[in-house]
Design a protein around this motif. Structure first.
Motif, short mmCIF file in Angstrom:
data_model
loop_
_atom_site.label_atom_id
_atom_site.label_comp_id
_atom_site.label_asym_id
_atom_site.label_seq_id
_atom_site.Cartn_x
_atom_site.Cartn_y
_atom_site.Cartn_z
N GLU A 91 0.93 -1.25 0.13
CA GLU A 91 0.00 -0.23 0.00
C GLU A 91 1.03 1.04 -0.09
O GLU A 91 1.33 1.70 1.03
CB GLU A 91 -0.99 0.11 1.41
CG GLU A 91 -1.99 1.00 1.06
CD GLU A 91 -2.59 1.45 2.40
OE1 GLU A 91 -2.89 2.67 2.65
OE2 GLU A 91 -2.55 0.46 3.18
N ARG A 139 -2.60 -0.38 -3.92
CA ARG A 139 -3.49 -0.38 -2.65
C ARG A 139 -3.92 -2.08 -2.79
O ARG A 139 -4.50 -2.43 -3.70
CB ARG A 139 -4.94 0.56 -2.88
CG ARG A 139 -4.32 2.08 -3.25
CD ARG A 139 -3.82 2.48 -1.87
NE ARG A 139 -3.85 3.90 -1.73
CZ ARG A 139 -2.69 4.53 -2.35
NH1 ARG A 139 -1.85 3.70 -2.64
NH2 ARG A 139 -2.74 5.76 -2.37
N PRO A 153 -1.04 7.19 1.50
CA PRO A 153 -0.99 5.55 1.98
C PRO A 153 0.19 5.62 3.15
O PRO A 153 0.59 6.44 3.56
CB PRO A 153 -0.54 5.18 0.65
CG PRO A 153 0.36 6.17 -0.01
CD PRO A 153 -0.46 7.48 0.37
#
Length: 640
Positions: free
Chosen positions: A258, A279, A317
């Motif tokens: 991620e 992701r 992230p």
């Protein structure tokens, strides 16, 4: 707690005297030129020390020296923490658009996956303001990644993606159900609890909790098998298999990724920042940004500004990997971690898989920059050709174009599109729903749209003058409202141009080059006639770069107008119909549409025929007929 200090003197700015009165607290400083335009906005952990660095004897780059020479006054705002100063700096850069700051310029909003909040939620692509109730998953770097995700969600969880107007009026399952991509909640083929469970699982998957979801489905499958519910166990087995086959995970150093990978490429003061996103282990693709560098030729400065401004708007992230070192990494990590409620790390000089992704991002940034520069060179050539054609003293920095769209006078919409030296400025596009005119009167429609646009500009200019005279801050206006274009294009002939001239004269607006764009007899591209302010009519021909720029702007205005018109027309045809009639629920609505074969057949029927449908009495039939034909329902219009 915040405070401000300023020096409004018109003489040469005494930086050292200003620094002597500054606080050592963290905060934000703003530099102003003599004409009160903002030169630069910066943040500081220690305001006195940071501002003093501009006025000491240390050698500075030419761009910084040029900026310092223009300072007429400075202001500071004290903040509680340096992280708070970072957030305020980003807000001010976005609102004030300082001349010397690197600023992120991105006309396209990010796409999201939306799961709506309603009895039977739908899953869809969403772009723009997040004002639809529901959960938003993203943002995604591009619409392709969103569509791939939606395709995956429909295969796995079979959620509906149809519009509510379609959903409410279905009488039988659609093709999506027949090919196994929807459980057809529109006609009751799935129970509310089962559909809600599918929505919950889809949300878990989109949240990146696919491992947890896999474990849950496995437990449910085993429990169903133990209870001898083999049909349910087989369904869960198939779901589990599809999930595992579709989870095309990409691992980074043995872990599910991620992260965002960022690389910058520069040629002179032209820059490209390339974003590569992962992701839940899935590569969501890339997105190229071309920030305004405002003279900076330092890649690290451009990248630092991008990171600060981009993640002030978008959730960061867990890991951000950069292709080079930047300043204030601990501060940025702290700010992003506090905003996201989880630890965020910023790394550079990485190894292994991350290094390969950095190299990939860097190569893509170089390719995107080369493409952008070639297209920018062509744009500059078209702008210069237009300057020569119109006799302007310099290339137009802002072009606006107006167009009118309607169908035989129905749902008239005017559009205004904006182009600057770099191309379209979509954030300042405007649509005007035209009302109160004779249907089909394009002259009146153009007059109304131009009056609404330039009346706001005249009011904004007047407010700025009044504020300057009184020494107060000018009122906040919509972005672009107080800015006048260098060139105003009107899609139409002499009549439309006359309306534009009348509006500008009435409002006392001068200094705009007004040009009409009239189509040729054959309406072929390149055959347009340009009606100039001095009465001349030019036919530059298809090979003219200046005419190509005019065509580009005019075609964009036409596209934007017709899109708005179609939306307005469709809304008029799908609202204030069956769903707005008191006493008509989903079951009666489905019965009516099924009986008459759709809304068209129902509208063609008389009240007596409508009353023959099961569950519809004469009073309700009369109400339906009156509503569909725009008549007064008469007494007793309430629900039965």
């Amino acid at each position: 707690m915040t405070g401000s200090q300023g020096n409004g003197g018109k003489a040469v700015f005494d930086g050292k005297a200003f620094v002597a009165g500054l606080s050592t607290a963290p905060g934000v400083y703003r530099m102003y030129a003599a004409d009160d335009t903002v030169l630069y906005v910066g943040k500081a952990g220690d305001l006195r020390k940071r501002v003093a660095s501009y006025f000491n004897a240390t050698p500075k780059v030419t761009r910084t020296m040029a900026m310092i020479a223009q300072i007429a006054r400075m202001e500071t705002t004290v903040t509680r923490t340096e992280a708070e100063a970072l957030l305020l700096e980003n807000q001010l850069i976005k609102s004030l658009k300082p001349r010397y700051n690197v600023s992120l310029r991105d006309d396209k909003s990010y796409p999201y996956v939306l799961v709506t909040s309603e009895d039977w939620p739908r899953i869809a692509v969403h772009r723009g303001p997040r004002n639809v109730p529901g959960r938003y998953f993203g943002p995604y770097p591009g619409v392709t990644a969103v569509r791939e995700t939606l395709n995956l969600m429909q295969k796995l969880f079979k959620l509906r993606n149809c519009e509510d107007s379609v959903f409410r009026n279905r009488s039988r399952p659609c093709l999506q159900h027949q090919i196994g991509r929807c459980t057809a909640p529109c006609v009751g083929l799935v129970s509310a609890p089962d559909y809600a469970d599918a929505v919950r699982r889809a949300s878990m998957f989109l949240d990146g909790r696919s491992d947890e979801l896999t474990q849950e489905v496995t437990r449910d499958m085993e429990a169903a098998a133990e209870a001898l519910n083999f049909e349910e166990a087989a369904r869960l087995r198939d779901l589990l298999g599809n999930m595992r086959s579709m989870q095309a995970r990409q691992y980074v150093d043995g872990k599910v990724a991620e992260l965002d990978v960022l690389a910058v490429a520069m040629q002179g003061s032209q820059a490209c920042v390339l974003l590569l996103s992962f992701r839940d282990g899935r590569n969501l693709g890339t997105r190229a940004f071309h920030p305004r560098t405002n003279g900076s030729d330092d890649p690290a400065e451009v990248l630092a500004a991008f990171v600060s401004q981009h993640y002030a708007e978008q959730p960061a992230p867990r890991e951000i990997v950069l292709d080079r070192a930047i300043e204030d990494v601990p501060l940025l990590e702290q700010a992003f971690s506090e905003a996201g409620g989880r630890r965020v790390q910023i790394k550079y000089n990485v190894r292994g898989d991350r290094a390969r992704y950095v190299d990939l991002a860097r190569r893509n940034a170089e390719i995107s920059l080369a493409t952008e520069m070639s297209s920018q060179a062509a744009q500059n050539a078209r702008a210069e050709s237009l300057r020569e054609m119109l006799g302007l003293s310099r290339p137009a920095q802002r072009i606006e174009c107006f167009d009118i769209s309607h169908t035989m006078g129905e749902a008239t919409v005017a559009s205004c599109v904006v182009f600057d030296a770099a191309g379209p400025v979509r954030g300042q596009y405007r649509r005007y729903n035209i009302a109160g005119i004779e249907p089909g009167d394009d002259y009146a429609a153009m007059h109304q749209a131009l009056t609404r646009r330039f009346r706001k500009a005249a009011e904004a200019r007047a407010a700025e003058v009044a504020a300057a005279d009184s020494g107060t801050d000018p009122p906040v206006t919509a972005e672009g409202a107080g800015i006048l274009p260098d060139v105003l294009l009107i899609d139409g002939g002499a009549g439309q141009v006359a309306q534009a001239r009348a509006v500008l004269d009435t409002l006392g607006i001068t200094g705009i080059c007004l040009v009409g764009v009239a189509k040729g007899e054959a309406r072929k591209p390149g055959d347009e006639t340009l009606l100039l302010p001095d009465g001349r009519a030019l036919k530059p021909g298809a090979a003219s770069p200046g005419l190509q720029l005019v065509q580009q702007v005019r075609d964009e205005a036409h596209r934007f107008a017709i899109t708005g018109h179609r939306g307005r027309r469709q809304k008029a045809r799908t609202t204030s119909r069956l769903e707005d009639i008191p006493g008509i629920g989903p079951r009666r609505r489905a019965s009516l549409l099924k009986h008459f074969g759709g809304l068209g057949g129902l509208k063609a029927a008389g009240a007596e025929q409508i009353a023959q449908v099961e569950g519809v009495n004469a009073a309700l039939a009369q109400r339906i007929y009156a509503t569909l034909h725009g008549l007064d329902p008469g007494p007793g219009a309430g629900p039965d």
